[in-house]
Scaffold this active site. Structure first.
Site, mmCIF file in Angstrom:
data_model
loop_
_atom_site.group_PDB
_atom_site.id
_atom_site.type_symbol
_atom_site.label_atom_id
_atom_site.label_comp_id
_atom_site.label_asym_id
_atom_site.label_seq_id
_atom_site.Cartn_x
_atom_site.Cartn_y
_atom_site.Cartn_z
ATOM 1 C CG LEU A 156 -2.018 -1.057 1.130
ATOM 2 C CD1 LEU A 156 -2.903 -1.106 2.336
ATOM 3 C CD2 LEU A 156 -2.665 -1.307 0.072
ATOM 4 N N PRO A 157 0.908 1.747 -1.073
ATOM 5 C CG PRO A 157 0.387 3.084 -3.093
ATOM 6 C CD PRO A 157 0.072 1.952 -1.949
ATOM 7 C CB CYS A 158 2.187 5.013 2.916
ATOM 8 S SG CYS A 158 3.475 3.965 3.575
ATOM 9 C CG HIS A 159 6.467 4.710 -1.274
ATOM 10 N ND1 HIS A 159 5.937 3.403 -1.339
ATOM 11 C CD2 HIS A 159 6.532 4.706 -2.760
ATOM 12 C CE1 HIS A 159 5.667 2.821 -2.644
ATOM 13 N NE2 HIS A 159 6.008 3.738 -3.598
ATOM 14 N NE ARG A 160 3.445 4.720 -5.980
ATOM 15 C CZ ARG A 160 2.496 3.380 -6.480
ATOM 16 N NH1 ARG A 160 1.305 3.586 -6.273
ATOM 17 N NH2 ARG A 160 3.158 2.306 -6.800
#
Length: 188
Positions: A156-160
């Protein structure tokens, strides 16, 4: 045959094989990646953790939230590891994994549930934009806190999600890991 050999032969069990443990309710493994060691865990075929948290803390959380039967069973996570490695090597842009947010709070679930839909590979969004998308426009800081505790990092791409100024702010794996992930995605 001497007396000792006779006694050992009497107790020998033919074809003795090591026991086979049943599948755990929660299977986990530690996986070394270019962005650090991650604890990966699945329950009922769904990813429940892809985390930078330490092993003891994470397995205790899993035991409390999912099931007390948490076993280190790396083979059960072969597909998760393969997809993560493909992503980190730039050969995969989307994960084909089911996720279970059992370790997330209700607010985190709200924030994380649609994250992949609003942040495509190679693109970024801001905490304020995510807050607006969940109809809580004044909750940018709470969104940041929720993303900082994402139990399923990378998948789940929270880094984006970045600051409104474009600055990289907090990431569970550290800012170097966040920078690595964003640079990886910008090259594709």
């Amino acid at each position: 045959m001497n007396d000792l050999e006779s006694r050992l032969t009497r107790f020998a069990i033919p074809d003795l094989k090591p026991p086979v443990l049943p599948d755990a309710d929660v299977a986990y493994t530690l996986h070394d990646t270019p962005i650090g060691t991650m604890l990966l865990a699945i329950a009922n075929g769904r990813v429940v953790a892809s985390s930078f948290g330490d092993e003891e803390t994470m397995t205790n959380r899993l035991a409390r939230a999912v099931s007390p039967r948490v076993l280190r069973q790396p083979r059960a996570l072969d597909d998760v590891r393969r997809q993560l490695d493909e992503y980190l090597n730039g050969r995969r842009h989307e994960f084909e994994l089911e996720v279970d947010l059992a370790l997330a709070t209700p607010f985190q679930r709200l924030v994380l549930a649609d994250l992949p839909l609003h942040t495509s590979y190679g693109a970024t969004t801001t905490y304020g934009q995510v807050a607006g998308e969940i109809r809580k426009p004044k909750a940018a800081r709470a969104v940041g806190t929720a993303l900082g505790a994402n139990p399923v990092c990378v998948v789940l791409p929270c880094h984006r999600v970045i600051g409104a100024s474009g600055a990289l702010t907090g990431y569970a794996g550290g800012l170097d890991a966040k920078r690595f992930l964003l640079n990886l995605e910008s090259k594709s």
